[in-house]
Scaffold this active site. Structure first.
Site, PDB file in Angstrom:
ATOM      1  CB  CYS A   8      32.408   9.819  26.406  1.00  0.00           C
ATOM      2  SG  CYS A   8      30.880  10.649  25.936  1.00  0.00           S
ATOM      3  CG  HIS A  24      31.200   5.467  27.269  1.00  0.00           C
ATOM      4  ND1 HIS A  24      30.742   6.292  28.282  1.00  0.00           N
ATOM      5  CD2 HIS A  24      30.840   6.073  26.106  1.00  0.00           C
ATOM      6  CE1 HIS A  24      30.132   7.337  27.750  1.00  0.00           C
ATOM      7  NE2 HIS A  24      30.179   7.232  26.434  1.00  0.00           N
ATOM      8  CG  ASN A  64      26.798   8.913  26.702  1.00  0.00           C
ATOM      9  OD1 ASN A  64      27.586   9.109  27.607  1.00  0.00           O
ATOM     10  ND2 ASN A  64      27.150   8.955  25.425  1.00  0.00           N
TER      11      ASN A  64
END
Length: 326
Positions: free
Chosen positions: A119, A253, A283
């Protein structure tokens, strides 16, 4: 010499999967969940899943996002001398996704490679491109975050399968005498291994060995994410000689709305300055930050000269922040 963001781009698969859609699919696996359970814990309302039968892949999404940014930048493919793709879900072990993007764009001959920091991958890739543009001889770069996480989620694990989605986002960077990327830093702590967040699988003698699905300790990730993102944001602000309160646009994020809001509060950034796409995209790992940045740029949320804070955290654990003058 600095690097500046000239343009942004993004791409999403055609199929949008709402929480209700996902709940119905999970019910067929004997797993019980619903829209309220997902929304109240994550802030996610939908996500997009790639369809391999329709030709959707990590590479196809990366190419589409790159073309979107390139067309808005005013540059031609022949002007690009560096392509970096951040991804955890390449379509093959090698060649790299970046090499395939290069071929599709017609930018043969330029440097092209992938970055794997899960990520946090886009922040790592952006940092690498910034350093290479500053040092030369590179003059223009495309940095992409692209993922098809739907291929590696366990539809029998309710704690993870509701979180992830597919997509790609990109930026075109150009070397400039005017400050653009003011400061960027990357961090990692390998003590927090796959028992915290990981996908423990590999190809071994023609077969998949290990567990081919994402596994996560949500509570531990939450704690590490808040601490790491807060401290890294403060460090890049100090390096750029600004205050976090001066940030005009916060692009965190997009993993969990509660993490995002808590970090914004700790940094003194009003929540109305924070980009929120997690509800729509879920996500998307390395694609998360550039997807959100593209949404903000195209909707006019940021103006020239304003400060933009980008940051992400992922498995490794790996995390980082970048402070940009728009």
């Amino acid at each position: 010499m600095y690097s500046r963001i000239l343009a942004t781009g993004s791409a999403l698969p055609a199929r949008r999967v709402t929480n209700d859609d996902l709940a119905a699919e999970l019910a067929r696996e004997g797993i019980e969940t619903n829209d309220e359970w997902i929304r109240t814990r994550t802030g996610i309302e939908s996500r997009y899943f790639a369809d391999p039968a329709a030709g959707e892949s990590t590479t196809s999404l990366a190419v589409a996002a790159a073309r979107d940014a390139l067309s808005a930048s005013g540059l031609a493919a022949s002007d690009i001398d560096l392509i970096i793709v951040a991804t955890t879900t390449p379509d093959m072990v090698f060649p790299s996704v970046a090499a395939h993007v290069q071929a599709a764009l017609g930018a043969a001959g330029c440097a092209a490679f992938d970055v794997q920091a899960v990520c946090a991958g886009f922040i790592y890739a952006l940092n690498a491109a910034d350093a290479m543009l500053r040092a030369g001889p590179y003059r223009a770069a495309i940095v992409i975050g692209a993922e098809t996480l739907s291929r590696v989620i366990d539809m029998k694990d309710r704690s993870t399968c509701v979180l992830f989605g597919d997509g790609a986002g990109s930026v075109v960077l150009q070397a400039s005498s005017d400050p653009g990327v003011l400061a960027a830093r990357m961090y990692a702590d390998g003590r927090y291994d796959e028992t915290v967040l990981g996908l423990n699988a590999r190809i071994e003698h023609g077969r998949t060995a290990g567990d081919p699905f994402i596994r996560m300790d949500g509570r531990q990730v939450f704690k590490l994410a808040v601490e790491g993102l807060t401290e890294s944001a403060r460090e890049v602000a100090n390096l750029a000689c600004v205050k976090t309160e001066d940030v005009a646009l916060f692009v965190p994020h997009q993993a969990n709305l509660r993490i995002m809001s808590m970090v914004a509060k700790k940094l003194g950034i009003p929540e109305e300055r924070m980009v929120k796409t997690v509800a729509e995209h879920g996500n998307t790992s390395a694609a998360s930050v550039p997807l959100a940045l593209d949404r903000a740029a195209k909707s006019g949320m940021v103006r020239p000269g304003e400060l933009v804070l980008l940051q992400a955290v992922g498995a490794g654990m790996a995390w980082g922040s970048a402070l940009v003058r728009w």
